[in-house]
Design a protein around this motif. Structure first.
Motif, PDB file in Angstrom:
ATOM      1  N   UNK A 163      58.535 -18.642 114.914  1.00  0.00           N
ATOM      2  CA  UNK A 163      58.688 -20.067 115.206  1.00  0.00           C
ATOM      3  C   UNK A 163      57.925 -20.272 116.592  1.00  0.00           C
ATOM      4  N   UNK A 164      56.852 -21.041 116.492  1.00  0.00           N
ATOM      5  CA  UNK A 164      55.971 -21.110 117.574  1.00  0.00           C
ATOM      6  C   UNK A 164      56.043 -22.616 117.666  1.00  0.00           C
ATOM      7  N   UNK A 165      56.426 -23.314 118.955  1.00  0.00           N
ATOM      8  CA  UNK A 165      56.670 -24.890 119.356  1.00  0.00           C
ATOM      9  C   UNK A 165      56.359 -25.207 120.607  1.00  0.00           C
ATOM     10  N   UNK A 166      56.583 -26.663 120.804  1.00  0.00           N
ATOM     11  CA  UNK A 166      56.550 -27.014 122.096  1.00  0.00           C
ATOM     12  C   UNK A 166      55.288 -27.063 122.628  1.00  0.00           C
ATOM     13  N   UNK A 167      54.524 -26.721 123.612  1.00  0.00           N
ATOM     14  CA  UNK A 167      53.176 -26.488 124.110  1.00  0.00           C
ATOM     15  C   UNK A 167      52.814 -25.111 124.559  1.00  0.00           C
ATOM     16  N   UNK A 168      53.377 -24.325 123.524  1.00  0.00           N
ATOM     17  CA  UNK A 168      53.323 -22.692 123.608  1.00  0.00           C
ATOM     18  C   UNK A 168      51.799 -22.462 123.037  1.00  0.00           C
ATOM     19  N   UNK A 169      51.180 -21.456 123.520  1.00  0.00           N
ATOM     20  CA  UNK A 169      49.747 -20.772 123.233  1.00  0.00           C
ATOM     21  C   UNK A 169      49.830 -19.602 122.809  1.00  0.00           C
ATOM     22  N   UNK A 170      49.653 -19.036 121.408  1.00  0.00           N
ATOM     23  CA  UNK A 170      49.730 -17.654 120.874  1.00  0.00           C
ATOM     24  C   UNK A 170      48.751 -17.260 120.058  1.00  0.00           C
ATOM     25  N   UNK A 171      48.334 -16.053 120.374  1.00  0.00           N
ATOM     26  CA  UNK A 171      47.579 -15.215 119.539  1.00  0.00           C
ATOM     27  C   UNK A 171      48.307 -14.150 118.648  1.00  0.00           C
ATOM     28  N   UNK A 172      48.283 -14.475 117.128  1.00  0.00           N
ATOM     29  CA  UNK A 172      49.236 -13.827 116.452  1.00  0.00           C
ATOM     30  C   UNK A 172      48.350 -12.902 115.608  1.00  0.00           C
ATOM     31  N   UNK A 173      48.481 -11.599 115.718  1.00  0.00           N
ATOM     32  CA  UNK A 173      47.299 -10.585 114.937  1.00  0.00           C
ATOM     33  C   UNK A 173      48.160  -9.638 114.196  1.00  0.00           C
ATOM     34  N   UNK A 174      47.977  -9.393 113.221  1.00  0.00           N
ATOM     35  CA  UNK A 174      48.374  -8.496 112.459  1.00  0.00           C
ATOM     36  C   UNK A 174      49.824  -8.287 112.127  1.00  0.00           C
ATOM     37  N   UNK A 175      50.525  -9.321 112.119  1.00  0.00           N
ATOM     38  CA  UNK A 175      52.281  -9.417 111.845  1.00  0.00           C
ATOM     39  C   UNK A 175      52.493  -9.421 110.276  1.00  0.00           C
ATOM     40  N   UNK A 176      53.644  -9.085 110.076  1.00  0.00           N
ATOM     41  CA  UNK A 176      54.005  -9.011 108.831  1.00  0.00           C
ATOM     42  C   UNK A 176      55.488  -9.959 108.733  1.00  0.00           C
ATOM     43  N   UNK A 177      55.746 -10.800 107.809  1.00  0.00           N
ATOM     44  CA  UNK A 177      56.873 -11.683 107.993  1.00  0.00           C
ATOM     45  C   UNK A 177      57.082 -11.878 106.530  1.00  0.00           C
ATOM     46  N   UNK A 178      58.184 -11.190 106.059  1.00  0.00           N
ATOM     47  CA  UNK A 178      58.543 -11.211 104.756  1.00  0.00           C
ATOM     48  C   UNK A 178      60.166 -11.582 104.503  1.00  0.00           C
ATOM     49  N   UNK A 179      60.714 -12.480 103.289  1.00  0.00           N
ATOM     50  CA  UNK A 179      62.059 -12.804 103.277  1.00  0.00           C
ATOM     51  C   UNK A 179      62.597 -13.709 104.329  1.00  0.00           C
ATOM     52  N   UNK A 180      61.986 -14.557 104.521  1.00  0.00           N
ATOM     53  CA  UNK A 180      62.349 -15.510 105.620  1.00  0.00           C
ATOM     54  C   UNK A 180      62.261 -16.898 104.914  1.00  0.00           C
ATOM     55  N   UNK A 181      62.539 -18.119 105.578  1.00  0.00           N
ATOM     56  CA  UNK A 181      62.444 -19.274 104.933  1.00  0.00           C
ATOM     57  C   UNK A 181      60.779 -19.478 105.150  1.00  0.00           C
ATOM     58  N   UNK A 182      60.280 -19.986 105.983  1.00  0.00           N
ATOM     59  CA  UNK A 182      58.721 -19.853 106.368  1.00  0.00           C
ATOM     60  C   UNK A 182      58.421 -18.557 107.063  1.00  0.00           C
ATOM     61  N   UNK A 183      57.628 -17.633 106.601  1.00  0.00           N
ATOM     62  CA  UNK A 183      56.686 -16.509 107.514  1.00  0.00           C
ATOM     63  C   UNK A 183      56.666 -16.916 108.889  1.00  0.00           C
ATOM     64  N   UNK A 184      55.711 -17.946 108.878  1.00  0.00           N
ATOM     65  CA  UNK A 184      55.242 -18.476 110.446  1.00  0.00           C
ATOM     66  C   UNK A 184      55.224 -19.918 110.328  1.00  0.00           C
ATOM     67  N   UNK A 185      55.957 -20.411 111.209  1.00  0.00           N
ATOM     68  CA  UNK A 185      56.015 -21.980 111.494  1.00  0.00           C
ATOM     69  C   UNK A 185      55.607 -22.411 113.033  1.00  0.00           C
ATOM     70  N   UNK A 186      54.560 -23.421 112.813  1.00  0.00           N
ATOM     71  CA  UNK A 186      54.195 -23.720 114.290  1.00  0.00           C
ATOM     72  C   UNK A 186      54.283 -25.317 114.271  1.00  0.00           C
TER      73      UNK A 186
END
Length: 285
Positions: free
Chosen positions: A102-125
């Protein structure tokens, strides 16, 4: 190693370097970083904590590499407020009621080569966060592979979002995302979906075998993003004269009295009534 403690790892300022730790069963978040702290963390495990595996808020700056976050009560990684940094090669899995990242607010992220399985959403921004998503794998989640909404914005390149119950990538109202060279195959809904007044572009993406459209856009008055399939042309307008001929044939076959010739000298009111019944000018006498 930290077992069954509350917020096993917590820091507000300074610099923190953590390698190879295991945090399991904390009665809260596994690790909490806030304030202005700078963190480098690699090869750590966060498992079955009652809230998030790791939470970052304030202006915390993190470099997280090769960590495993699984089966926590909250999200695997929750990166909020004005936090920033880089996620590289982390795995977030087994959060069936929550989010991998989960990334929200005014956050700033570089997201590289990650694996997300078996969640509701893999990545939510969400919020007004800024993200760069590169070479991540978001598969077999119960919702979307990647969901971007609110006023969040950024880019997605070379990611794989396949075999999710929802769409591979969803860009929701107010958000903006540029997608290039991603794979979104075999999802339950769309490969890529731009919904409401979402903005963005889609170039060179591979979207095959999805339950609905390969690339979906909402709102007929909004141009489709580049790379979207061309809409099917509208059917040609019917020829009015041809329709009248067909109608006359149907009436003659099934209601022969309907178009019967009016008697000579009929008044204008009767002619108007006949025109109304026919739906146009009367045939010649």
């Amino acid at each position: 190693r930290f077992d069954r403690c509350s917020q096993a790892l917590c820091a507000e300022a300074g610099e923190v370097h953590v390698t190879g730790c295991e945090i399991r069963g904390a009665a809260g978040v596994g690790a909490y970083f806030f304030g202005t702290v700078r963190v480098e963390m690699e090869d750590c495990t966060f498992e079955r904590n009652t809230l998030h595996g790791l939470l970052a808020t304030g202006q915390a700056s993190l470099d997280l590499a090769g960590n495993t976050l699984r089966e926590n009560g909250g999200c695997g990684l929750a990166l909020r407020e004005s936090s920033s940094g880089v996620l590289r090669g982390n795995t977030c899995s087994g959060h069936p009621a929550q989010l991998g990242i989960l990334i929200d607010g005014e956050a700033s992220w570089e997201v590289v080569g990650n694996t997300c399985t078996g969640n509701v959403h893999g990545i939510q921004v969400g919020g007004s966060a800024t993200v760069e998503l590169v070479d991540n794998v978001c598969e077999r989640n119960t919702g979307e592979g990647v969901w971007v909404g609110e006023q969040a914005h950024g880019s997605a390149r070379g990611n794989t979002a396949s075999h999710n119950a929802g769409s591979g990538f969803t860009v929701n109202n107010g958000a903006s995302l540029s997608l290039e060279g991603n794979t979104a195959d075999d999802n339950g809904a769309h490969g890529i979906a731009f919904l409401g007044d979402a903005k963005g572009a889609a170039r060179g993406n591979h979207c095959h075998g999805n339950g609905e459209e390969a690339i979906r856009t909402s709102g007929d008055d909004r141009p489709m993003p580049p790379g979207s399939p061309e809409p099917e042309p509208a059917p040609p307008e019917a020829d009015a004269d041809a329709l009248m001929v067909r109608a006359q044939r149907v009436f003659a076959a099934h209601r022969p009295g309907y178009l019967a010739t009016l008697r000579p000298g009929v008044d204008e009111a009767a002619l108007d009534a006949a025109r109304t019944r026919v739906g146009g000018e009367l045939p010649p006498e």
